[in-house]
Design a protein around this motif. Sequence first.
Motif, PDB file in Angstrom:
ATOM      1  N   SER A 128     -30.218 -24.603  74.818  1.00  0.00           N
ATOM      2  CA  SER A 128     -31.113 -25.365  73.935  1.00  0.00           C
ATOM      3  C   SER A 128     -31.861 -24.456  72.959  1.00  0.00           C
ATOM      4  O   SER A 128     -32.231 -24.894  71.875  1.00  0.00           O
ATOM      5  N   TYR A 129     -32.073 -23.186  73.337  1.00  0.00           N
ATOM      6  CA  TYR A 129     -32.770 -22.255  72.433  1.00  0.00           C
ATOM      7  C   TYR A 129     -31.874 -21.790  71.283  1.00  0.00           C
ATOM      8  O   TYR A 129     -32.348 -21.174  70.338  1.00  0.00           O
ATOM      9  N   PHE A 130     -30.585 -22.036  71.421  1.00  0.00           N
ATOM     10  CA  PHE A 130     -29.613 -21.527  70.445  1.00  0.00           C
ATOM     11  C   PHE A 130     -28.912 -22.689  69.737  1.00  0.00           C
ATOM     12  O   PHE A 130     -27.733 -22.610  69.428  1.00  0.00           O
ATOM     13  N   SER A 131     -29.662 -23.754  69.490  1.00  0.00           N
ATOM     14  CA  SER A 131     -29.048 -24.950  68.896  1.00  0.00           C
ATOM     15  C   SER A 131     -28.567 -24.679  67.471  1.00  0.00           C
ATOM     16  O   SER A 131     -27.751 -25.437  66.942  1.00  0.00           O
ATOM     17  N   HIS A 132     -29.059 -23.586  66.862  1.00  0.00           N
ATOM     18  CA  HIS A 132     -28.612 -23.232  65.514  1.00  0.00           C
ATOM     19  C   HIS A 132     -27.325 -22.401  65.558  1.00  0.00           C
ATOM     20  O   HIS A 132     -26.789 -22.053  64.508  1.00  0.00           O
ATOM     21  N   PHE A 133     -26.824 -22.064  66.746  1.00  0.00           N
ATOM     22  CA  PHE A 133     -25.541 -21.360  66.864  1.00  0.00           C
ATOM     23  C   PHE A 133     -24.413 -22.393  66.890  1.00  0.00           C
ATOM     24  O   PHE A 133     -24.530 -23.428  67.552  1.00  0.00           O
ATOM     25  N   GLY A 171     -22.762 -11.038  67.994  1.00  0.00           N
ATOM     26  CA  GLY A 171     -23.841 -10.287  67.356  1.00  0.00           C
ATOM     27  C   GLY A 171     -25.104 -10.292  68.204  1.00  0.00           C
ATOM     28  O   GLY A 171     -25.782  -9.264  68.336  1.00  0.00           O
ATOM     29  N   HIS A 172     -25.393 -11.431  68.810  1.00  0.00           N
ATOM     30  CA  HIS A 172     -26.600 -11.513  69.633  1.00  0.00           C
ATOM     31  C   HIS A 172     -26.451 -10.709  70.925  1.00  0.00           C
ATOM     32  O   HIS A 172     -27.403 -10.063  71.376  1.00  0.00           O
ATOM     33  N   GLY A 173     -25.255 -10.734  71.511  1.00  0.00           N
ATOM     34  CA  GLY A 173     -24.998  -9.928  72.708  1.00  0.00           C
ATOM     35  C   GLY A 173     -25.243  -8.454  72.437  1.00  0.00           C
ATOM     36  O   GLY A 173     -25.876  -7.741  73.223  1.00  0.00           O
ATOM     37  N   LYS A 182     -43.612 -10.714  73.242  1.00  0.00           N
ATOM     38  CA  LYS A 182     -44.487 -11.563  72.422  1.00  0.00           C
ATOM     39  C   LYS A 182     -43.660 -12.505  71.548  1.00  0.00           C
ATOM     40  O   LYS A 182     -43.970 -13.681  71.401  1.00  0.00           O
ATOM     41  N   LYS A 183     -42.588 -11.978  70.985  1.00  0.00           N
ATOM     42  CA  LYS A 183     -41.724 -12.809  70.148  1.00  0.00           C
ATOM     43  C   LYS A 183     -41.087 -13.938  70.972  1.00  0.00           C
ATOM     44  O   LYS A 183     -41.022 -15.086  70.532  1.00  0.00           O
ATOM     45  N   HIS A 184     -40.604 -13.593  72.182  1.00  0.00           N
ATOM     46  CA  HIS A 184     -39.975 -14.616  73.027  1.00  0.00           C
ATOM     47  C   HIS A 184     -40.983 -15.662  73.509  1.00  0.00           C
ATOM     48  O   HIS A 184     -40.644 -16.817  73.691  1.00  0.00           O
ATOM     49  N   ALA A 185     -42.221 -15.232  73.725  1.00  0.00           N
ATOM     50  CA  ALA A 185     -43.241 -16.154  74.229  1.00  0.00           C
ATOM     51  C   ALA A 185     -43.762 -17.073  73.131  1.00  0.00           C
ATOM     52  O   ALA A 185     -43.809 -18.291  73.316  1.00  0.00           O
ATOM     53  N   GLN A 228     -43.006 -17.175  69.465  1.00  0.00           N
ATOM     54  CA  GLN A 228     -42.167 -17.703  68.388  1.00  0.00           C
ATOM     55  C   GLN A 228     -40.972 -18.475  68.936  1.00  0.00           C
ATOM     56  O   GLN A 228     -40.694 -19.596  68.523  1.00  0.00           O
ATOM     57  N   LEU A 229     -40.270 -17.858  69.922  1.00  0.00           N
ATOM     58  CA  LEU A 229     -39.045 -18.475  70.448  1.00  0.00           C
ATOM     59  C   LEU A 229     -39.345 -19.460  71.582  1.00  0.00           C
ATOM     60  O   LEU A 229     -38.527 -20.325  71.889  1.00  0.00           O
ATOM     61  N   LYS A 230     -40.504 -19.303  72.227  1.00  0.00           N
ATOM     62  CA  LYS A 230     -40.949 -20.182  73.317  1.00  0.00           C
ATOM     63  C   LYS A 230     -39.908 -20.290  74.442  1.00  0.00           C
ATOM     64  O   LYS A 230     -39.538 -21.374  74.890  1.00  0.00           O
ATOM     65  N   LYS A 240     -38.779 -17.796  83.156  1.00  0.00           N
ATOM     66  CA  LYS A 240     -37.873 -17.717  84.315  1.00  0.00           C
ATOM     67  C   LYS A 240     -36.480 -17.253  83.891  1.00  0.00           C
ATOM     68  O   LYS A 240     -35.731 -16.679  84.694  1.00  0.00           O
ATOM     69  N   ASN A 241     -36.148 -17.457  82.612  1.00  0.00           N
ATOM     70  CA  ASN A 241     -34.813 -17.086  82.127  1.00  0.00           C
ATOM     71  C   ASN A 241     -34.609 -15.573  82.002  1.00  0.00           C
ATOM     72  O   ASN A 241     -33.467 -15.116  81.922  1.00  0.00           O
ATOM     73  N   PHE A 242     -35.680 -14.793  81.978  1.00  0.00           N
ATOM     74  CA  PHE A 242     -35.503 -13.328  81.928  1.00  0.00           C
ATOM     75  C   PHE A 242     -34.843 -12.830  83.211  1.00  0.00           C
ATOM     76  O   PHE A 242     -33.973 -11.964  83.176  1.00  0.00           O
TER      77      PHE A 242
HETATM   78  C1  HEM Z   1     -33.799 -12.959  70.053  1.00  0.00           C
HETATM   79  C2  HEM Z   1     -33.592  -9.382  73.319  1.00  0.00           C
HETATM   80  C3  HEM Z   1     -33.803 -12.652  76.898  1.00  0.00           C
HETATM   81  C4  HEM Z   1     -33.451 -16.203  73.639  1.00  0.00           C
HETATM   82  C5  HEM Z   1     -33.760 -11.711  70.645  1.00  0.00           C
HETATM   83  C6  HEM Z   1     -33.744 -10.463  69.915  1.00  0.00           C
HETATM   84  C7  HEM Z   1     -33.663  -9.460  70.819  1.00  0.00           C
HETATM   85  C8  HEM Z   1     -33.641 -10.078  72.130  1.00  0.00           C
HETATM   86  C9  HEM Z   1     -33.636  -7.959  70.540  1.00  0.00           C
HETATM   87  C10 HEM Z   1     -33.833 -10.321  68.392  1.00  0.00           C
HETATM   88  C11 HEM Z   1     -35.316 -10.261  68.098  1.00  0.00           C
HETATM   89  C12 HEM Z   1     -35.629 -10.189  66.618  1.00  0.00           C
HETATM   90  O1  HEM Z   1     -34.868 -10.730  65.808  1.00  0.00           O
HETATM   91  O2  HEM Z   1     -36.678  -9.614  66.289  1.00  0.00           O
HETATM   92  C13 HEM Z   1     -33.675  -9.960  74.582  1.00  0.00           C
HETATM   93  C14 HEM Z   1     -33.727  -9.224  75.823  1.00  0.00           C
HETATM   94  C15 HEM Z   1     -33.799 -10.152  76.831  1.00  0.00           C
HETATM   95  C16 HEM Z   1     -33.772 -11.452  76.208  1.00  0.00           C
HETATM   96  C17 HEM Z   1     -33.711  -7.706  75.944  1.00  0.00           C
HETATM   97  C18 HEM Z   1     -33.858  -9.976  78.326  1.00  0.00           C
HETATM   98  C19 HEM Z   1     -33.500  -8.903  78.995  1.00  0.00           C
HETATM   99  C20 HEM Z   1     -33.671 -13.891  76.334  1.00  0.00           C
HETATM  100  C21 HEM Z   1     -33.508 -15.120  77.070  1.00  0.00           C
HETATM  101  C22 HEM Z   1     -33.398 -16.133  76.164  1.00  0.00           C
HETATM  102  C23 HEM Z   1     -33.499 -15.516  74.830  1.00  0.00           C
HETATM  103  C24 HEM Z   1     -33.479 -15.213  78.593  1.00  0.00           C
HETATM  104  C25 HEM Z   1     -33.206 -17.610  76.359  1.00  0.00           C
HETATM  105  C26 HEM Z   1     -32.658 -18.152  77.436  1.00  0.00           C
HETATM  106  C27 HEM Z   1     -33.505 -15.632  72.386  1.00  0.00           C
HETATM  107  C28 HEM Z   1     -33.402 -16.389  71.143  1.00  0.00           C
HETATM  108  C29 HEM Z   1     -33.476 -15.448  70.109  1.00  0.00           C
HETATM  109  C30 HEM Z   1     -33.659 -14.145  70.745  1.00  0.00           C
HETATM  110  C31 HEM Z   1     -33.220 -17.892  70.997  1.00  0.00           C
HETATM  111  C32 HEM Z   1     -33.352 -15.722  68.596  1.00  0.00           C
HETATM  112  C33 HEM Z   1     -31.859 -15.696  68.312  1.00  0.00           C
HETATM  113  C34 HEM Z   1     -31.515 -15.899  66.847  1.00  0.00           C
HETATM  114  O3  HEM Z   1     -31.944 -16.905  66.273  1.00  0.00           O
HETATM  115  O4  HEM Z   1     -30.786 -15.064  66.284  1.00  0.00           O
HETATM  116  N1  HEM Z   1     -33.692 -11.453  71.970  1.00  0.00           N
HETATM  117  N2  HEM Z   1     -33.706 -11.305  74.855  1.00  0.00           N
HETATM  118  N3  HEM Z   1     -33.670 -14.166  74.990  1.00  0.00           N
HETATM  119  N4  HEM Z   1     -33.666 -14.306  72.104  1.00  0.00           N
HETATM  120 FE1  HEM Z   1     -33.766 -12.818  73.480  1.00  0.00          FE
END
Ligand code: HEM
Length: 146
Positions: free
Chosen positions: A41-46, A63-65, A94-97, A99-101, A105-107
């Motif tokens: 649900s957080y990646f609905s734009h993918f 790319g995200h991986g 802070k960004k995940h909390a 902006q991304l909300k 628990k998903n970490f």
């Molecule tokens: C974005 C790392 C866990 C959802 C990002 C970004 C990084 C990152 C580096 C890009 C930030 C930026 O653009 O400034 C990580 C790491 C995680 C983690 C190291 C845990 C070890 C998660 C989890 C979720 C999540 C558990 C959701 C289930 C997202 C979303 C974005 C994002 C939705 C934005 C993606 C986009 O629109 O391109 N994350 N993340 N992340 N992350 Fe995570």
Amino acid sequence: SFSEAEVQSARGAWEKIYVDAEDNGTTVLVRMFTEHPDTKSYFSHFKGMDSAEEMKQSDQIRGHGKRVFTAINDMVQHLDNSEAFLGIVNPLGKKHATQLKIDPKNFRVICDIILQLMEEKFGGDCKASFEKVTNEICTHLNNVYK
Ligand code: HEM
């Protein structure tokens, strides 16, 4: 904090999986989306999120991986310096909390998938060497929410 021996073995374990950052990062994300469909649900734009086969080919997921693995790699380079480690993990949290909300628990969910993949590909010692790193990452990402 980490002893010198823990830092060395954690780095050795991480290098094994980070060599193929894009492929392994993609595998981790596809497993998370497949085994925990609510995380999609957080990646609905993918685009192309309907099947694992589609997801594996998706440039957005690939790319995200790579991005997620690069962030973890930056943390792994600073296990021996808590100020630098927190300088990476706190803004990311802070960004995940805010902006991304993301539900925190998903970490633990994504970290457990990384550990599982390490065990499958490189064995139990590799996984064991990296467990404390994932605990540290999850603790600090969760602390941002408090
Ligand atoms: C974005 C790392 C866990 C959802 C990002 C970004 C990084 C990152 C580096 C890009 C930030 C930026 O653009 O400034 C990580 C790491 C995680 C983690 C190291 C845990 C070890 C998660 C989890 C979720 C999540 C558990 C959701 C289930 C997202 C979303 C974005 C994002 C939705 C934005 C993606 C986009 O629109 O391109 N994350 N993340 N992340 N992350 Fe995570």
